[in-house]
Every structure is written in structure tokens, then in C-alpha cells.
Design a protein around this motif. Structure first.
Motif, PDB file in Angstrom:
ATOM      1  N   GLN A   1       0.812  -1.217   0.000  1.00 50.47           N
ATOM      2  CA  GLN A   1       0.000   0.000   0.000  1.00 50.47           C
ATOM      3  C   GLN A   1       0.847   1.269   0.000  1.00 50.47           C
ATOM      4  OE1 GLN A   1      -3.443   0.371   0.169  1.00 50.47           O
ATOM      5  NE2 GLN A   1      -4.005  -1.784   0.252  1.00 50.47           N
ATOM      6  N   GLN A   2       2.140   1.143  -0.195  1.00 48.09           N
ATOM      7  CA  GLN A   2       3.023   2.296  -0.077  1.00 48.09           C
ATOM      8  C   GLN A   2       3.674   2.617  -1.426  1.00 48.09           C
ATOM      9  OE1 GLN A   2       5.252   2.411   3.780  1.00 48.09           O
ATOM     10  NE2 GLN A   2       4.672   0.242   3.852  1.00 48.09           N
ATOM     11  N   GLN A   3       3.904   3.925  -1.637  1.00 51.80           N
ATOM     12  CA  GLN A   3       4.474   4.406  -2.880  1.00 51.80           C
ATOM     13  C   GLN A   3       5.762   5.169  -2.586  1.00 51.80           C
ATOM     14  OE1 GLN A   3       2.941   4.094  -5.950  1.00 51.80           O
ATOM     15  NE2 GLN A   3       1.073   3.090  -5.224  1.00 51.80           N
ATOM     16  N   PHE A   4       6.761   4.961  -3.448  1.00 52.31           N
ATOM     17  CA  PHE A   4       8.063   5.610  -3.250  1.00 52.31           C
ATOM     18  C   PHE A   4       8.526   6.209  -4.580  1.00 52.31           C
ATOM     19  CE2 PHE A   4       7.713   2.012  -0.384  1.00 52.31           C
ATOM     20  CZ  PHE A   4       8.058   2.550   0.847  1.00 52.31           C
ATOM     21  N   ALA A   5       9.397   7.201  -4.484  1.00 57.78           N
ATOM     22  CA  ALA A   5      10.013   7.781  -5.677  1.00 57.78           C
ATOM     23  C   ALA A   5      11.350   8.398  -5.303  1.00 57.78           C
ATOM     24  CB  ALA A   5       9.118   8.832  -6.316  1.00 57.78           C
ATOM     25  N   LEU A   6      12.325   8.287  -6.198  1.00 62.82           N
ATOM     26  CA  LEU A   6      13.604   8.976  -6.090  1.00 62.82           C
ATOM     27  C   LEU A   6      13.783   9.830  -7.344  1.00 62.82           C
ATOM     28  CD1 LEU A   6      15.946   6.103  -4.812  1.00 62.82           C
ATOM     29  CD2 LEU A   6      15.003   7.990  -3.466  1.00 62.82           C
ATOM     30  N   TYR A   7      14.393  10.997  -7.189  1.00 62.45           N
ATOM     31  CA  TYR A   7      14.554  11.882  -8.344  1.00 62.45           C
ATOM     32  C   TYR A   7      15.792  12.744  -8.179  1.00 62.45           C
ATOM     33  CZ  TYR A   7      11.774  14.674  -5.033  1.00 62.45           C
ATOM     34  OH  TYR A   7      11.283  15.282  -3.896  1.00 62.45           O
ATOM     35  N   ALA A   8      16.234  13.297  -9.297  1.00 65.06           N
ATOM     36  CA  ALA A   8      17.418  14.160  -9.306  1.00 65.06           C
ATOM     37  C   ALA A   8      17.325  15.122 -10.477  1.00 65.06           C
ATOM     38  CB  ALA A   8      18.707  13.334  -9.399  1.00 65.06           C
ATOM     39  N   GLU A   9      17.903  16.305 -10.308  1.00 66.14           N
ATOM     40  CA  GLU A   9      18.005  17.298 -11.377  1.00 66.14           C
ATOM     41  C   GLU A   9      19.399  17.900 -11.339  1.00 66.14           C
ATOM     42  OE1 GLU A   9      15.732  21.264 -13.169  1.00 66.14           O
ATOM     43  OE2 GLU A   9      15.359  20.647 -11.103  1.00 66.14           O
ATOM     44  N   LEU A  10      20.036  17.995 -12.497  1.00 63.80           N
ATOM     45  CA  LEU A  10      21.389  18.538 -12.621  1.00 63.80           C
ATOM     46  C   LEU A  10      21.337  19.732 -13.560  1.00 63.80           C
ATOM     47  CD1 LEU A  10      24.440  18.131 -11.968  1.00 63.80           C
ATOM     48  CD2 LEU A  10      24.563  16.726 -14.046  1.00 63.80           C
ATOM     49  N   GLY A  11      21.814  20.907 -13.087  1.00 66.07           N
ATOM     50  CA  GLY A  11      21.691  22.130 -13.858  1.00 66.07           C
ATOM     51  C   GLY A  11      23.026  22.752 -14.222  1.00 66.07           C
ATOM     52  N   PHE A  12      23.134  23.232 -15.457  1.00 65.07           N
ATOM     53  CA  PHE A  12      24.344  23.882 -15.959  1.00 65.07           C
ATOM     54  C   PHE A  12      24.010  25.307 -16.391  1.00 65.07           C
ATOM     55  CE2 PHE A  12      24.650  19.361 -16.707  1.00 65.07           C
ATOM     56  CZ  PHE A  12      25.947  19.040 -16.321  1.00 65.07           C
ATOM     57  N   ASP A  13      24.943  26.223 -16.164  1.00 67.46           N
ATOM     58  CA  ASP A  13      24.800  27.623 -16.554  1.00 67.46           C
ATOM     59  C   ASP A  13      25.984  27.985 -17.448  1.00 67.46           C
ATOM     60  OD1 ASP A  13      24.955  30.555 -16.559  1.00 67.46           O
ATOM     61  OD2 ASP A  13      23.465  30.490 -14.968  1.00 67.46           O
ATOM     62  N   GLY A  14      25.710  28.640 -18.575  1.00 69.25           N
ATOM     63  CA  GLY A  14      26.773  29.001 -19.508  1.00 69.25           C
ATOM     64  C   GLY A  14      27.784  29.967 -18.932  1.00 69.25           C
ATOM     65  N   GLN A  15      27.489  30.602 -17.797  1.00 67.49           N
ATOM     66  CA  GLN A  15      28.400  31.556 -17.183  1.00 67.49           C
ATOM     67  C   GLN A  15      29.300  30.929 -16.114  1.00 67.49           C
ATOM     68  OE1 GLN A  15      28.614  34.836 -18.208  1.00 67.49           O
ATOM     69  NE2 GLN A  15      27.209  34.151 -19.810  1.00 67.49           N
ATOM     70  N   LEU A  16      29.145  29.628 -15.874  1.00 68.18           N
ATOM     71  CA  LEU A  16      29.999  28.974 -14.885  1.00 68.18           C
ATOM     72  C   LEU A  16      31.467  29.075 -15.289  1.00 68.18           C
ATOM     73  CD1 LEU A  16      28.026  25.711 -13.985  1.00 68.18           C
ATOM     74  CD2 LEU A  16      28.228  27.795 -12.613  1.00 68.18           C
ATOM     75  N   GLU A  17      32.320  29.384 -14.342  1.00 66.03           N
ATOM     76  CA  GLU A  17      33.752  29.514 -14.602  1.00 66.03           C
ATOM     77  C   GLU A  17      34.483  28.243 -14.197  1.00 66.03           C
ATOM     78  OE1 GLU A  17      34.920  32.982 -12.475  1.00 66.03           O
ATOM     79  OE2 GLU A  17      33.859  34.373 -13.820  1.00 66.03           O
ATOM     80  N   ASP A  18      35.761  28.147 -14.567  1.00 66.08           N
ATOM     81  CA  ASP A  18      36.558  26.979 -14.206  1.00 66.08           C
ATOM     82  C   ASP A  18      36.555  26.789 -12.696  1.00 66.08           C
ATOM     83  OD1 ASP A  18      37.141  26.616 -16.848  1.00 66.08           O
ATOM     84  OD2 ASP A  18      39.120  27.592 -16.768  1.00 66.08           O
ATOM     85  N   GLY A  19      36.337  25.556 -12.281  1.00 63.68           N
ATOM     86  CA  GLY A  19      36.321  25.257 -10.854  1.00 63.68           C
ATOM     87  C   GLY A  19      34.947  25.346 -10.229  1.00 63.68           C
ATOM     88  N   GLU A  20      33.957  25.926 -10.933  1.00 64.18           N
ATOM     89  CA  GLU A  20      32.599  25.994 -10.401  1.00 64.18           C
ATOM     90  C   GLU A  20      31.806  24.770 -10.837  1.00 64.18           C
ATOM     91  OE1 GLU A  20      31.327  30.516  -9.621  1.00 64.18           O
ATOM     92  OE2 GLU A  20      31.160  29.903 -11.717  1.00 64.18           O
ATOM     93  N   ASN A  21      31.014  24.249  -9.918  1.00 62.43           N
ATOM     94  CA  ASN A  21      30.275  23.017 -10.171  1.00 62.43           C
ATOM     95  C   ASN A  21      28.853  23.310 -10.630  1.00 62.43           C
ATOM     96  OD1 ASN A  21      32.433  21.359  -9.250  1.00 62.43           O
ATOM     97  ND2 ASN A  21      31.840  21.830  -7.135  1.00 62.43           N
TER      98      ASN A  21
END
Length: 446
Positions: free
Chosen positions: A289-309
Motif C-alpha cells: 500500500q506504499q508508494q516511493f520515488a527517487l529523483y534528481a536534477e542537474l543544472g548547468f549555466d553558460g556563465q559557470l567559470e573553471d572550478g565551479e560546479n
């Protein structure tokens, strides 16, 4: 400030003409303002009854009609029966239910906590909306009178309005509807309801009958304008967006979102163009009777500089039914999420214009509602009963790149009242000074 071609007066004129030309029926979209309906839909997705990905809103109701019509309610467990009953209630309203909607909302000073289905853009608002639907055209005219808006302007708006034309699997709309792209409940990296909705021209594709060997696909694209102030400079930028989502093998919902902002030159300041992209995955399943979900979102920005995640969100949901008092079927939903937008240049900045992110619409971030340059852990609990009543509790803790910590808390009660639905909420935020806010919201449809 430059006015976009999809300005409010044009939308108002088209909607007014449509209201005289079309018979009155109800909405064609599943909107981004109903968390309980979204949870019911997700539960049916988890159980395998709906195959099209539902991680982007608004969504056309017709995209899930085939799946809903093939569900045999006699084979469902209690949790699935409550979810199906709830979804079919809103579907009936969308097809032939109340056409007029009235809302009154009052808020105290900040803090303001936003999430899926909850956003605050002013201290007070009265809204009146009318749905109209013909054979291929559909429209909603919503008039909003606002008091003390956050942007100190635009006391009368058409936010929530749309004019749409449907042609088979495609629909085109001129609208001011909020978008939510991604699987999370508390925050979305690229498009959320944290800011006022953009005025835009939008195209949606969603097939009821995918080609043999292919899974259902949903596409959404728009062109519009976002407007804000950076320091004392008013900035208007053209904005393009595209989202593609489908269910891949193993019942995993996958989505790709892309947003591009054009460059702008305002008062001697050049703001370069910028492109942002996010990838998201969601996997749901059920056990008894139980429902589960896992999710993820990964975002990129064109202004990110070297060393920024890149930015990211990871989270999970747990739905289960348990009657606490009385005899009403009751669903409980627990959600936990972790959002990292700590990189300085995620959401684009310019040293000449201070630390304020550019990715805003009327001074509020279009993406995540959490503080920029932060890592946030958020937990929530939602109790939902069949009559629409329920409780919401949410807690959040953010650590900013500057080293400052910020805590947030929300307590909200939803209660049917006078033929409508009343929400009473209290939220807390410890920023420069501890602050307690309150929100009162009542909706009535007839």
C-alpha cells in the motif's frame, strides 16, 4: 522598460473576444498550483497506470485521458483508489465543472516560502477568473488586483490567463501561466512558480497514441520576456525555453530543459546572453500500500567559470494511506530534498551590477526559491483527506557560500469553507532578524 509583443493589453483583448464567442466550459490544463493533485498523479505513475511523464506543468488533460480511461478501479488498492478518485474529480471539473473562480489572499511582510503549489508575489490580492472552452479554442481570463506587490508596480495583472488552440497532439497558447519543470516538490532549478509567470507564446506536444515501439513523449517550448531591476536599472530580455520529457525503459521518467536569455544593453550596461540546461530523472515504485520515488536534477549555466560546479537537486518521496481520525481516506506524503546552487555564477551575475542574479522576473528568481549561492536541505510532510482538507509542514536549512546559515519553517492548514477552500499558513525565517509571517488564502468556484 521595453514592452514584449505579448503584452497584457493584447492578451486581455483576445480573451475578452473569446469569452463572447465561445460557450462556457472549464480548464484544459493541469496547472502548477495544486500539490495534492500532483501527488495523486505521481502515485498513479508510480503504480504504472499512467505512462506519460508528469514532471512539467501546465500539462494538457487530454495527454492522460487514454491512461485514465483504461484504469479498472476494482483492481486498485486503497491508496490508488483515493488517487484515482481525486484525479477524476478534477477531470470532471475540467470538462464540465464550475467556470468562474474567485480568490482572496492576504500575506504579512516577509518571510515568504515558495514550493510547488505555493508562491507569494504581493501582500494582498483579489482575483477573479473565468474559463471558456470551445471545440478547439480554450481560454481563461483572470483579473488580479494586487496590494503592495514585491516589484512596487503592476497592481493590476492578468497572471493566470491564457488563450489556447488545440490541433490534435499540438496546442498553442498565448499565456501568463506559471511553469514548473522538474520532479522536485520544494524547488526547481530552471523554471518554478517562485517568480510571477512570464508573458509568453507556448507550444505543447503530447501524444495519446505514440508510435509503435516508442514511449509517450511530451514537448514544450516558449518564447517570452522576463523583466526585472538590477540595482536601479530596468532590464527586459527575450527568453526562449524548451523541455522534452519521456518515460524510458524501467519506468524512469527523464527530462531535458533548456532556457536561453538574449543579451541586453540598458543605460550603458551590457548584459550578455546566457544559456542554462538541466537534466532530470525520476523513478517511482510501489510496495503493497506504499508508494516511493527517487529523483534528481542537474543544472548547468553558460556563465559557470573553471572550478565551479553545476547546480543539482536530489530527493525522494514516500506516500502511504492511514486514517488518523474519523473515517475519511487519508494520504500522507513525506518528501526530502537537497539543493545545491552554491556556485557564484549559477543564475548569471555581473561585477558591474553587484551580486544580484540576472535570472529573475520582477525581482524574484525564476528557478529555485532558496537563497542563491546556497546548499539547502528541506523536509516536508503533507496530510491530504478526501474532502480536500489537510496539513502541511516544511522545514529547511540553508548554508550560503558566505558562511551564513538560514532556517525556514512552514505550517499550513487547508480546510473546506463556505463552498470553497481555505488555506491558513505560518512561515518562519531567521535571516538578519527572526521573522514570522502569515498567509490567508481562500478560493471559491461556481
Amino acid at each position: 522598460m521595453r514592452q514584449p509583443p505579448f503584452a497584457a493589453p493584447l492578451l486581455a483583448l483576445l480573451l475578452a473576444l473569446a469569452s463572447f464567442a465561445l460557450p462556457a466550459k472549464a480548464s484544459v490544463y493541469i496547472s502548477s498550483d495544486n500539490l495534492d493533485l500532483r501527488n495523486s498523479l505521481n502515485l498513479l505513475v508510480n503504480a504504472g497506470h499512467i505512462s506519460i511523464p508528469l514532471q512539467q506543468y501546465p500539462m494538457p488533460w487530454r495527454s492522460i485521458l487514454m491512461d485514465l480511461n483504461t484504469i479498472d478501479s476494482s483492481n486498485l488498492n486503497n491508496a490508488e483508489q483515493l488517487a484515482l478518485l481525486h484525479v477524476r474529480h478534477y477531470l470532471r471539473n475540467a470538462q464540465s465543472g464550475p467556470q468562474t473562480w474567485v480568490q482572496a489572499q492576504v500575506n504579512t511582510d516577509p518571510p515568504r516560502l515558495s514550493r510547488f503549489g505555493r508562491s507569494v508575489h504581493e501582500q494582498g490580492k483579489i482575483s477573479v477568473a473565468r474559463h471558456i472552452k470551445g471545440e478547439r479554442f480554450a481560454a481563461r481570463l483572470q483579473l488580479n488586483q494586487r496590494w503592495q506587490p514585491l516589484e512596487d508596480d503592476n497592481e493590476q495583472t492578468l497572471d493566470g490567463s491564457y488563450l489556447a488552440y488545440n490541433l490534435g497532439d499540438f496546442s498553442v497558447s498565448l499565456d501568463a501561466l506559471p511553469l514548473w519543470w522538474g520532479p522536485a516538490q520544494h524547488s526547481s532549478l530552471l523554471m518554478s512558480n517562485n517568480a510571477r509567470p512570464l508573458n509568453k507564446l507556448r507550444l505543447d506536444y503530447s501524444s495519446n497514441w505514440p508510435a509503435a515501439g516508442f514511449n509517450p513523449l511530451h514537448l514544450s517550448a516558449f518564447i517570452g520576456y522576463n523583466e526585472t531591476k538590477l540595482q536601479d536599472i530596468s532590464v527586459s530580455r527575450e527568453m526562449l525555453g524548451l523541455r522534452a520529457a519521456l518515460q524510458v525503459n524501467g519506468g524512469i521518467d527523464a527530462g531535458l530543459s533548456v532556457v536561453h536569455q538574449a543579451s541586453a544593453d540598458e543605460q550603458g550596461n551590457h548584459i550578455p546572453d546566457n544559456t542554462m540546461l538541466s537534466l532530470d530523472l525520476r523513478k517511482g515504485w510501489q510496495w503493497q500500500q506504499q508508494q516511493f520515488a527517487l529523483y534528481a536534477e542537474l543544472g548547468f549555466d553558460g556563465q559557470l567559470e573553471d572550478g565551479e560546479n553545476p547546480a543539482f537537486t536530489v530527493g525522494g518521496e514516500w506516500h502511504f494511506n492511514a486514517v488518523l481520525w474519523g473515517e475519511q481516506p487519508t494520504r500522507h506524503t513525506l518528501a526530502a530534498e537537497y539543493t545545491d546552487t552554491e556556485s557564484t555564477n549559477f543564475y548569471q551575475r555581473s561585477a558591474r551590477l553587484g551580486e544580484q542574479p540576472f535570472y529573475q522576473h520582477y525581482r524574484q528568481n525564476i528557478g529555485s526559491g532558496f537563497a542563491p549561492d546556497s546548499r539547502t536541505l528541506s523536509l516536508s510532510y503533507r496530510m491530504f483527506q478526501a474532502d480536500g482538507s489537510g496539513w502541511t509542514v516544511q522545514l529547511g536549512r540553508s548554508t550560503r557560500l558566505s558562511g551564513d546559515d538560514q532556517s525556514q519553517a512552514l505550517l499550513q492548514r487547508t480546510q473546506p469553507l463556505w463552498g470553497g477552500l481555505l488555506e491558513v499558513g505560518f512561515d518562519y525565517q531567521d535571516s538578519s532578524a527572526d521573522e514570522l509571517g502569515a498567509r490567508l488564502n481562500w478560493q471559491w468556484r461556481f
